[in-house]
Design a protein around this motif. Structure first.
Motif, PDB file in Angstrom:
ATOM      1  N   ARG A  39       0.828  -1.201   0.000  1.00  0.00           N
ATOM      2  CA  ARG A  39       0.000   0.000   0.000  1.00  0.00           C
ATOM      3  C   ARG A  39       0.870   1.262   0.000  1.00  0.00           C
ATOM      4  O   ARG A  39       0.573   2.233  -0.701  1.00  0.00           O
ATOM      5  N   GLN A  40       1.932   1.246   0.757  1.00  0.00           N
ATOM      6  CA  GLN A  40       2.829   2.392   0.793  1.00  0.00           C
ATOM      7  C   GLN A  40       3.510   2.621  -0.558  1.00  0.00           C
ATOM      8  O   GLN A  40       3.753   3.763  -0.975  1.00  0.00           O
ATOM      9  N   GLN A  41       3.801   1.534  -1.243  1.00  0.00           N
ATOM     10  CA  GLN A  41       4.393   1.652  -2.575  1.00  0.00           C
ATOM     11  C   GLN A  41       3.433   2.355  -3.538  1.00  0.00           C
ATOM     12  O   GLN A  41       3.841   3.201  -4.337  1.00  0.00           O
ATOM     13  N   ASN A  53       7.457   9.378   3.617  1.00  0.00           N
ATOM     14  CA  ASN A  53       7.531   8.214   4.506  1.00  0.00           C
ATOM     15  C   ASN A  53       8.848   7.467   4.315  1.00  0.00           C
ATOM     16  O   ASN A  53       9.347   7.326   3.205  1.00  0.00           O
ATOM     17  N   ASN A  54       9.379   6.966   5.431  1.00  0.00           N
ATOM     18  CA  ASN A  54      10.600   6.153   5.408  1.00  0.00           C
ATOM     19  C   ASN A  54      10.223   4.717   5.779  1.00  0.00           C
ATOM     20  O   ASN A  54       9.622   4.464   6.818  1.00  0.00           O
ATOM     21  N   GLY A  55      10.550   3.725   4.972  1.00  0.00           N
ATOM     22  CA  GLY A  55      10.147   2.329   5.177  1.00  0.00           C
ATOM     23  C   GLY A  55      11.098   1.513   6.032  1.00  0.00           C
ATOM     24  O   GLY A  55      10.943   0.287   6.125  1.00  0.00           O
ATOM     25  N   CYS A  56      12.072   2.157   6.653  1.00  0.00           N
ATOM     26  CA  CYS A  56      13.046   1.396   7.450  1.00  0.00           C
ATOM     27  C   CYS A  56      12.394   0.755   8.690  1.00  0.00           C
ATOM     28  O   CYS A  56      12.731  -0.368   9.090  1.00  0.00           O
ATOM     29  N   VAL A  57      11.454   1.454   9.317  1.00  0.00           N
ATOM     30  CA  VAL A  57      10.798   0.918  10.517  1.00  0.00           C
ATOM     31  C   VAL A  57      10.010  -0.335  10.160  1.00  0.00           C
ATOM     32  O   VAL A  57      10.082  -1.367  10.856  1.00  0.00           O
ATOM     33  N   GLU A  58       9.260  -0.269   9.023  1.00  0.00           N
ATOM     34  CA  GLU A  58       8.487  -1.431   8.620  1.00  0.00           C
ATOM     35  C   GLU A  58       9.406  -2.611   8.293  1.00  0.00           C
ATOM     36  O   GLU A  58       9.111  -3.775   8.635  1.00  0.00           O
ATOM     37  N   ALA A  59      10.520  -2.328   7.661  1.00  0.00           N
ATOM     38  CA  ALA A  59      11.455  -3.411   7.328  1.00  0.00           C
ATOM     39  C   ALA A  59      12.033  -4.048   8.594  1.00  0.00           C
ATOM     40  O   ALA A  59      12.169  -5.280   8.695  1.00  0.00           O
ATOM     41  N   GLY A  60      12.366  -3.244   9.644  1.00  0.00           N
ATOM     42  CA  GLY A  60      12.890  -3.783  10.905  1.00  0.00           C
ATOM     43  C   GLY A  60      11.867  -4.646  11.624  1.00  0.00           C
ATOM     44  O   GLY A  60      12.188  -5.728  12.151  1.00  0.00           O
ATOM     45  N   LEU A  61      10.621  -4.162  11.652  1.00  0.00           N
ATOM     46  CA  LEU A  61       9.563  -4.938  12.288  1.00  0.00           C
ATOM     47  C   LEU A  61       9.342  -6.255  11.561  1.00  0.00           C
ATOM     48  O   LEU A  61       9.110  -7.303  12.189  1.00  0.00           O
ATOM     49  N   LEU A  62       9.409  -6.218  10.260  1.00  0.00           N
ATOM     50  CA  LEU A  62       9.186  -7.439   9.486  1.00  0.00           C
ATOM     51  C   LEU A  62      10.279  -8.465   9.774  1.00  0.00           C
ATOM     52  O   LEU A  62       9.983  -9.665   9.973  1.00  0.00           O
TER      53      LEU A  62
END
Length: 687
Positions: A39-41, A53-62
């Motif tokens: 969705r962010q993409q 938006n920075n996707g680093c947080v989502e990548a760390g959580l994943l």
């Protein structure tokens, strides 16, 4: 909402004391994060440069959830432990890595469709401090370079995005006006950006790195071409090409360039391909305002309207002061010469001085050459010959038409329709002699040579007061010359001789007056270089009708005397003709009688004549009673006797012998008549 479900599921799983109880919760979290990333993409594509938006947080959580899920599966038992052995994990990791690499390779491979270009956006990374939105470097933002059509390239997914846009096509009758959306700030005193080498704006990277400026560009895109333009960096507007119709010219006014010095009407001429190369114009020191060079007719020009304003016959109504007539090619008719007045140049030493001839300007069609070679402002010695057709800048020259054909100037009463005639100010000549006002009409034939026309214009000027030139059809210079020079000479001459003469003397000296006037006119106009041909003076007529009758009377009497003399001469000629006719008739009758006598003899001719007379005698139609002797007297025999006596009296020497009268009796015959008669006895005028 997904976060609430995740938290509730986590606490519910914690209440159970079974191995792997958190695995479903962590798997749910992984699915939610993956969906969020998708969705962010999509939002990133929609928002473009505004995406923050920075996707680093989502990548760390994943990654954390994947690790926790593995630990939970390890606690489920030997089966899952065997699946999670180092060998299996290594194999799975390898397969996953290979699948991810294949997916990345597949998604990063880009092929630009035909007739399109690819615009690349880098969505991850740091921005360039100078180029934050559109960058020539490989930093975050829209890349200045483009992907060319029908070519393939590979870009890292999730790091770059590619948008395909149609190539820029410029129509045949248009040019492309380019506006840069990024670049350096241009100076406020310049309305267009300077030229930058960037392959017709197809190399956006070179444009930005070489100092390209924002705003409207001085260079344009040519007609009928297709370009690979980065539409995020450049905006292209198609505008009409400049068309100058045949037989006309185009005048150019520069909107950008250096400021002209005070008192200068034109900037220096800069060779710039007929103003189609705006970059060369600015680089060569082109100045704002009116330009010396013009655009020839019958041609299309790729001229940037942001830099140059072009006046043609199609839009001249939008340009103050100009009319379609100013933009026509100048044509010198047969029988005229064109006197040139330049509106710019060196200051002449005196107002009466003609501008000297200047070489190289091709009949004033290259005004910058005229100025460079020292041309003077004002009336020029060099003229345009009859039949010349040339394209001249009306901001620079004015051409006055002067007739070189024969001019017949008349002193008579003029109508309004004749107000533009060269003799419009010449009225009927009026002379006052002994208190009597005498009127006379006059005509003068003259010719102005081409070499004399400039001085005539210089001395007499015209009615033009504006700063525009072009072809001037004003007859005022010749009208002023005719009135001030020729008219003044004639008026002065008649006033001078009228002051010292009586009416009779004035009229009797008509022939001398005409000859003397023609001589004075010739001498006066010779100083102007004008050739005088014929001077014709009409008959004088007085305003007083009684004086006209008195003046007419001697002429009438003289005409009557001449008529009587003519009639007398004709009568004498007619009398002489009658005498000649009588003499000719007498000679003819004598010759005829002589010829008859020669043939028939005198007596026979006499008898024939008598018989002819007898046939004419009257004969009674009825005889009644009475005296018979009276009747016999009427018979032909008696008449014949009378005729014989008459013939004898006319011809005293008859051919009949004896004194006895011949008589015609019943026994007389032709043999009794003399056979011959002497012709010499017949007078010449017999009969």
């Amino acid at each position: 909402m997904n976060l609430v479900v995740f938290v509730i599921g986590f606490f519910v799983a914690a209440s159970f004391k079974v191995p792997g109880r958190f695995a479903p919760v962590f798997i749910f979290g992984i699915v939610v994060l993956v969906l969020r990333a998708v969705r962010q993409q999509r939002l990133r594509k929609e928002q473009g440069e505004n995406w923050k938006n920075n996707g680093c947080v989502e990548a760390g959580l994943l990654m954390s959830l994947i690790t926790l899920t593995g630990q939970e599966l390890w606690e489920l038992g030997p089966f899952f432990r065997s699946l999670l052995s180092p060998q299996i994990i290594s194999l799975v990791v390898l397969v996953v890595v290979l699948l991810i690499a294949a997916l990345i390779a597949w998604r990063g491979y880009r092929t630009v469709p035909a007739d399109h270009v690819g615009i690349v956006r880098r969505v991850q990374g740091s921005s360039h401090p100078e180029f934050r939105h559109i960058t020539p470097h490989n930093t975050r933002g829209i890349l200045a370079r483009t992907l060319l059509p029908d070519r393939s390239s590979w870009l890292m997914p999730m790091l770059y995005e590619v948008e395909f846009v149609p190539r820029t096509r410029v129509a045949e009758d248009k040019i492309g006006l380019v506006t840069a959306k990024a670049g350096k700030m241009r100076p406020t005193d310049r309305s267009v950006a300077l030229s930058v080498e960037c392959d017709n704006f197809q190399d956006g990277q070179a444009f930005l790195l070489n100092g390209g400026e924002q705003g409207k560009q001085v260079d344009t895109l040519a007609h009928g071409q297709t370009y690979d333009i980065n539409t995020k960096l450049f905006k292209v507007k198609q505008v009409d090409r400049v068309y100058v119709p045949p037989g006309t010219i185009g005048l150019v006014n520069a909107k950008a360039g250096e400021i002209r010095p005070p008192g200068s009407l034109f900037g220096p001429h800069v060779e710039c391909e007929n103003f189609q190369n705006g970059g060369r114009f600015l680089a060569g020191g082109g100045e704002q305002g009116r330009q010396l060079a013009i655009l020839q007719g019958g041609t299309y020009y790729n001229i940037n309207p942001a830099l140059f304003d072009v006046a043609t016959v199609n839009n001249v109504r939008k340009k103050g002061g100009l009319t379609p007539q100013h933009l026509q090619e100048i044509s010198i008719p047969i029988g005229y010469t064109g006197v040139v007045i330049t509106l710019d140049g060196a200051e002449p030493e005196s107002s009466d001085q003609l501008g000297p001839r200047v070489p190289g300007h091709q009949g004033f069609q290259l005004p910058w050459v005229f100025l460079q070679n020292g041309g003077h402002r004002g009336v020029q010695e060099e003229t345009l010959r009859e039949g010349t057709v040339c394209a001249l800048n009306p901001y620079f020259v004015r051409v006055v038409l002067i007739p070189t054909r024969l001019l017949i100037l008349e002193w008579n009463d003029k109508t309004k329709a004749e107000s533009r005639n060269y003799d419009a100010h010449l009225g009927r000549i009026a002379v006052t002699v002994q208190g009597h006002r005498l009127l006379v009409e006059m005509s003068q034939t003259l010719q102005i040579p081409p070499e004399s026309a400039p001085i005539l214009v210089s001395k007499n000027g015209g009615s033009q007061t504006t700063g525009l030139g072009g072809l001037d059809l004003d007859p005022l210079p010749v009208q002023r010359f005719v009135e001030r020079v020729l008219g003044a000479i004639v008026a002065s001459y008649f006033n001078e001789i009228a002051a010292a003469a009586t009416v009779k003397e004035f009229l009797e000296a008509y022939a001398e007056t005409r000859t003397d006037l023609a001589s004075q006119v010739r001498n006066a106009l010779q100083a102007w270089g004008v050739e005088v041909r014929n001077t014709t003076l009409g008959e004088f007529r007085a305003e007083d009708p009684m004086l006209n009758e008195i003046l007419k009377r001697p002429a009438h009497e003289q005409m009557r005397s001449e008529l009587l003399d003519l009639e007398l001469a004709n009568a004498e000629r007619e009398d002489a003709i009658d005498v000649v006719r009588v003499q000719a008739e007498s000679r003819r009758m004598a010759l005829d009688l002589k010829a008859r006598i020669d043939v028939l003899g005198l007596n026979n001719v006499m008898v024939l004549e008598m018989l002819a007379e007898i046939t004419k005698a009257p004969v009674p139609q009825f005889v009644g009673g009475g005296d018979l002797s009276a009747y016999l007297e009427t018979q032909p025999i008696a008449r014949l006797e009378e005729l014989l006596d008459k013939m004898r009296s006319l011809h005293g020497e008859a051919a009949i012998a004896g004194d006895a009268r011949p008589s015609l009796t019943k026994g007389d015959t032709q043999a009794d008549l003399p056979a011959q008669a002497d012709v010499r006895d017949v007078p010449e005028d017999a009969g």
